[in-house]
Design a protein around this motif. Structure first.
Motif, PDB file in Angstrom:
ATOM      1  N   ASP A 933       0.877  -1.173   0.000  1.00 56.17           N
ATOM      2  CA  ASP A 933       0.000   0.000   0.000  1.00 56.17           C
ATOM      3  C   ASP A 933       0.915   1.224   0.000  1.00 56.17           C
ATOM      4  N   ARG A 934       1.409   1.579  -1.188  1.00 60.30           N
ATOM      5  CA  ARG A 934       2.463   2.593  -1.281  1.00 60.30           C
ATOM      6  C   ARG A 934       1.952   3.983  -0.928  1.00 60.30           C
ATOM      7  N   ALA A 935       0.725   4.270  -1.306  1.00 59.67           N
ATOM      8  CA  ALA A 935       0.175   5.578  -0.934  1.00 59.67           C
ATOM      9  C   ALA A 935       0.019   5.676   0.576  1.00 59.67           C
ATOM     10  N   GLN A 963      12.532   9.260   2.227  1.00 62.31           N
ATOM     11  CA  GLN A 963      11.898   8.018   1.794  1.00 62.31           C
ATOM     12  C   GLN A 963      10.446   8.266   1.390  1.00 62.31           C
ATOM     13  N   ALA A 964       9.744   9.041   2.193  1.00 66.74           N
ATOM     14  CA  ALA A 964       8.342   9.346   1.886  1.00 66.74           C
ATOM     15  C   ALA A 964       8.227  10.194   0.630  1.00 66.74           C
ATOM     16  N   SER A 965       9.128  11.142   0.469  1.00 66.27           N
ATOM     17  CA  SER A 965       9.069  12.040  -0.680  1.00 66.27           C
ATOM     18  C   SER A 965       9.239  11.282  -1.989  1.00 66.27           C
ATOM     19  N   ALA A 966      10.099  10.263  -1.961  1.00 68.85           N
ATOM     20  CA  ALA A 966      10.270   9.448  -3.158  1.00 68.85           C
ATOM     21  C   ALA A 966       8.967   8.754  -3.543  1.00 68.85           C
ATOM     22  N   LEU A 967       8.220   8.294  -2.539  1.00 72.35           N
ATOM     23  CA  LEU A 967       6.928   7.664  -2.813  1.00 72.35           C
ATOM     24  C   LEU A 967       5.935   8.672  -3.383  1.00 72.35           C
ATOM     25  N   VAL A 968       5.955   9.884  -2.861  1.00 74.30           N
ATOM     26  CA  VAL A 968       5.048  10.920  -3.357  1.00 74.30           C
ATOM     27  C   VAL A 968       5.376  11.243  -4.806  1.00 74.30           C
TER      28      VAL A 968
END
Length: 995
Positions: A933-935, A963-968
């Motif tokens: 659940d990447r989002a 790490q979170a910013s890469a997902l965004v």
């Protein structure tokens, strides 16, 4: 704002100039700049920046590098780097870019040179050269695409220098050119124009011996490195310098011998017939043989006479004036021919294949002109009309060639084999370039191959000619965005296009990089000089008349496609014939289609679908970006759609309607079952209302081993599924559109694709209303309400959800009613009506407890907790969440469990329990990552970063934020982007304070 890459990569934002440090972020910026205004897909960026095999975590790594790039650029410039659904884009609107300036000056200077305006040419080309401050991305290696783009820029730089020197020679600046040309021949020792220019500059400077020595050194280099003799132009210039030809000195304004003025690219380097130096009427005789073995270094040999090896045949067509781009392809073909030409017993054959309208013939002619100097005995050319009914017999071609090579017409053998033997005998000692255009198959080409090892052959075909032995194969693709724009500018004018950039972009999109389409558009705008560009762009935007618009005189995109379509072979059965499959593909509106979906569409076995698609690929009527996935470019899709559906004014044929409806029904039903099977892996679905019984399927439906496989399938098929919903509503009379949409709910919500979800479910709602299906109305209204709420369209969302509750009450299904009420309650909360939301969610939880399904009760409690927290009742909210967590774990539903952990962490953060919040959010992020659940993982990590920053744990906060910013960056979405922006300020402030 100014971007510059012709040297160290710099960005000038008007406040100061930032030089990017070398590394992947710099390469990413260069790749995006060179592609602008096109969006670059993530996998294309990976391929661009890694020279060898990308690392296992290349995608994640690239997202981190994109985040670093944004920080390097600063907030103002970083706004131009945007995330799109299909990739990344850097917006150059209103900004300057040194590559664009360089290419514009290059075109302007070469155009001036072609017109004989030498002073203007020199000024423009000098300005172009000044823009180069060094090598782009110097000293580093990157992927093939980026490497080739940079190579193309370097080739253009060399071309600019060559033409500028030519202009300066015409202006009499020979003295100051000697040093520059000496350096150029040292760094580009195989660049013959530089040696010709150097020898002329030396001669005009009164250094005859040095001029002759330069030409002899060029001969030795060509022989030592390539085993080649000098070109006729070099041999002729040697004799003229040796004999002190007065024409070489006439006014110093005559240019350099044998140097052409290139207008469109390297392929234009051919002698000008009117040049008084290279075009003398009476060749100057000489006595020695320049083409013999190299002399000892202390014994320079004179050149051969100009008449030696005179061209006997010269059948190459002229290069069309608007030919542009294709520098990489010309270089590939030239290198393949030059590297193999002259090898004992070998005749290098280079094959160019591709679909209609891609410019195969133009490329072959350009490449042939580029290497023509290697073939002093001339060139043969034939168009075999391989796909036409008038295709030529090889024996007929050989008969004409024998006459062209000097055989009296009456002595040409009648027998085909005898003609082949005579042709081989005549060409045995020659160095010929043979261009065979538009071949149907290898059998047409083989008899036309010469026997001499010094000859070479270029072949073009729509077929891949796999059975033809070839030294090099080039499967031609559409022009790049830059090349397409350059071609259109040559035809229409850069100023006219620049005045309407949006219309120009629309035209380029429609033409899809096909030179034929661009040539037609350019010709139409040329003869309609009073038309605004947007007039034609608007007409081309109409898919029903697009192919009609792409026609002028004998040029027509439709006719080009029809040639390939008519030549398709029959299949074993009518339904699996390649022509039938191609026609049905015109019904497909998604970006691509898998082989098993094609099988469902056509109602045939997967093996038969693969066989038909292989034939279509060989005919270049479909393309495949990856194994098992196929697509048509837009104009071919328009052509296929014409075959499958009636055009304006054409009566609808009942049989065709039936065929179309049956095919679309098979495809959409198959998508319904496949999406349902994938959704079953994303979460447990307690109610499906037997929807699949409404959409029977006969084709093989894929199965999914786990959640990862299902998620990957949804990711690849998402756009196709949405397009299928739209297509079903447009063409099918039943409920397929809303049934298919309902299978997409879990993926759409878990991936948070709210805008896509709203668009798709609006179409599905139209279907449910059309067929008056209460179940469909209740199901779709509630889901659409969620999507609209996430898009903050609250008034519209509340009304939609209210209608959903009414429809669910009429259906009488308790689970459906719970879903509808829950949606309505959630929206009341979002609309800042928390007390009403609490009341609504309490009713939902009470109804859930009656059906006693732990998973559903847990989800309802989580929603109730959110409403309580909004009312300030935090302890009550935490109590609801703790009960929900126990129920979620009991039901073994990790997706709901992770969501509750996230909510609990946020609740503890608000109540000041930072340590507890860190633990809960860490668990939530870890669990969301485990279930892909990447989002959700991105949200949990962002909240965790904020809590860590608030606790003064700045290094940890920064690492988690990256790490979170890469997902965004990967996922996009406004809600995550807004949360990231909010958290970034907190993290950066904490970091600065710690420093």
């Amino acid at each position: 704002m100014r971007f510059a890459i012709l040297g160290p990569t710099t960005v000038d934002d008007g406040v100061g100039v930032t030089e990017l440090p070398s590394g992947i972020p710099e390469a990413v910026l260069v790749a995006l700049l060179l592609s602008s205004p096109r969006t670059v897909q993530l996998d294309a960026l990976v391929d661009a920046v890694w020279a060898d095999r990308p690392p296992a975590a290349a995608v994640d790594s690239l997202r981190n590098h994109l985040s670093r790039l944004r920080r390097f650029l600063g907030p103002v410039t970083a706004e131009r780097l945007t995330t799109r659904p299909s990739g990344y884009l850097i917006d150059l609107d209103g900004a300057s870019f040194d590559v664009a300036e360089f290419l514009a000056l290059s075109r302007q200077g070469r155009r001036s040179a072609a017109e004989g305006a030498w002073a203007e040419a020199s000024a423009s080309l000098t300005a172009a050269q000044v823009l180069w401050r060094g090598e782009p991305l110097a000293g580093r290696s990157f992927g093939l695409d980026l490497t080739s783009r940079l190579h193309g820029l370097r080739e253009e730089r060399l071309l600019v220098q060559t033409v500028r020197i030519e202009a300066d020679l015409y202006l009499g600046r020979h003295q100051e050119l000697v040093g520059e040309l000496s350096d150029l021949t040292a760094t580009q020792p195989l660049h013959e124009p530089a040696w010709r220019q150097l020898s002329l500059a030396l001669y005009r400077a009164g250094r005859q011996a040095d001029a002759l020595d330069a030409l002899l050194r060029s001969r030795n280099l060509l022989d030592e490195q390539l085993g080649l003799d000098p070109s006729p132009e070099l041999r002729e210039l040697y004799q003229r310098i040796l004999n002190q030809d007065p024409a070489l000195d006439a006014g110093f304004g005559q240019g350099s011998a044998g140097i052409a003025t290139p207008v469109s690219g390297p392929a234009d380097l051919v002698p000008r017939p009117a040049d008084p130096v290279s075009g003398s009427a009476d060749p100057v005789s000489g006595s020695a043989d320049f083409t013999s073995q190299p002399a000892a270094k202390d014994e320079p040999q004179p050149m051969a006479e100009a008449g030696t090896g005179a061209v006997g045949v010269a059948q190459l067509p002229a290069l069309i004036s608007d030919f542009t781009g294709r520098d990489e392809q010309i270089g590939f073909l030239s290198d393949a021919i030059a590297a193999r030409s002259g090898r004992a017993g070998q005749v290098p054959v280079a094959v160019i294949t591709g679909g209609g309208g891609l410019g195969k013939t133009s490329l072959a002619v350009a490449a042939a002109h580029h290497v023509s100097g290697l073939f002093p005995d001339g060139s043969l050319f034939v168009d075999l009309h391989g796909m036409d009914a008038t295709t030529k017999d090889p024996a007929e071609v050989l008969g004409q060639w024998l006459v062209d090579l000097g055989t009296p017409a009456g002595s040409v053998p009648v027998d085909a084999e005898a003609r082949q033997a005579r042709f081989r005998s005549l060409t045995h000692a020659k160095r010929l370039l043979v261009v065979v255009d538009n071949a149907r198959n290898a059998a047409q080409v083989l008899p036309l191959l010469p026997a001499a090892s010094g000859s070479a052959v270029l072949v073009t075909s729509r077929s891949r000619l796999a059975e033809l032995p070839a030294a090099a194969r080039l499967d031609l693709k559409p022009l790049s965005g830059t090349e397409a724009l350059s071609m259109l500018e040559e035809l229409v004018g850069a100023e006219r296009l620049g005045a309407e950039p949006e219309a120009t972009e629309d035209i380029l999109r429609v033409c899809a990089g096909l030179p034929l389409a661009l040539r037609i558009v350019g010709a139409r705008l040329q003869v309609r000089s009073s038309w605004p560009v947007h007039t034609l762009a608007t007409r081309l935007d109409d898919e029903r008349r697009r192919l009609d618009e792409l026609s002028i005189g004998d040029l027509a995109a439709r006719a080009s496609f029809e040639v390939g379509f008519r030549s398709l072979p029959p299949g074993p059965h009518p339904e699996s014939a390649p022509a039938t499959v191609f026609t049905l593909l015109g019904l497909v509106t998604g970006p691509d289609i898998t082989v098993d979906a094609v099988a469902a569409l056509a109602g045939i076995a997967i093996g038969d679908a693969e066989a038909a698609l292989d034939v279509l690929m060989d005919a270049h009527l479909v393309d495949s970006a990856s194994p098992g996935r196929y697509h048509l470019h837009d104009l071919l899709r328009d052509f296929a759609r014409e075959l499958a559906t009636p055009t304006d004014g054409e009566a609808e044929d009942s049989e065709r309607v039936s065929t179309r409806s049956a095919a679309l029904t098979r495809l959409v039903n198959w998508y319904c079952h496949a999406a349902s099977a994938a959704a079953d892996q994303l979460a447990t679905r307690t109610a499906d209302w037997d929807l699949l019984t409404r959409v029977p399927v006969a084709a093989v439906v894929p199965s999914f081993a786990d959640r990862e496989a299902a998620w990957s399938w949804f990711g690849a098929e998402s756009a196709n599924l949405q397009a299928a919903v739209v297509c079903a509503e447009a063409y099918l009379p039943g409920s397929q559109a809303w049934v298919l949409a309902s299978q997409l709910v879990l993926f759409a919500s878990q991936s948070r694709r709210w805008a896509e979800m709203a668009a798709t479910f609006t179409v599905a709602l139209r279907c449910a209303r059309r067929v008056a299906d209460l179940l469909g109305l209740a199901r779709i209204l509630s889901v659409l309400g969620y999507a609209l709420g996430h898009l903050e369209r609250y008034d519209e969302a509340l009304e939609t959800a209210r209608q959903g509750v009414e429809a669910a009450e009429r259906v009488g299904d308790p689970k459906l009613l719970i879903t509808a009420c829950n949606c309505y309650g959630w929206l009341l909360l979002k609309a800042e009506r928390p007390r009403e939301a609490v009341t609504q969610q309490e009713k939902t939880v009470a109804a859930l407890r009656e059906i006693n399904e732990p998973e559903q009760i847990a989800a309802g409690l989580a929603d109730l907790a959110e409403a309580l927290a909004a009312c300030g009742e935090h302890q009550a909210a935490v109590g609801c969440l703790q009960e929900a967590l126990l129920l979620a774990r009991k039901a073994a539903t990790p997706y709901i469990e992770a969501s509750i952990l996230n909510a609990l962490g946020a609740a503890h953060d608000v109540s000041g329990s930072g340590a507890e919040a860190v633990s809960l959010l860490t668990d939530a992020a870890r669990l969301r990552g485990a279930i892909d659940d990447r989002a959700g993982q991105g949200e949990s990590l962002l909240r965790l970063a904020r809590v860590l920053a608030g606790l003064g744990r700045s290094p940890e906060a920064a690492a988690v934020w990256n790490q979170a910013s890469a997902l965004v960056d990967e996922l996009g979405g406004e809600d995550l982007a807004e949360l990231r922006a909010d958290v970034e300020q907190t993290v950066m402030a904490a970091t600065e304070q710690a420093d």
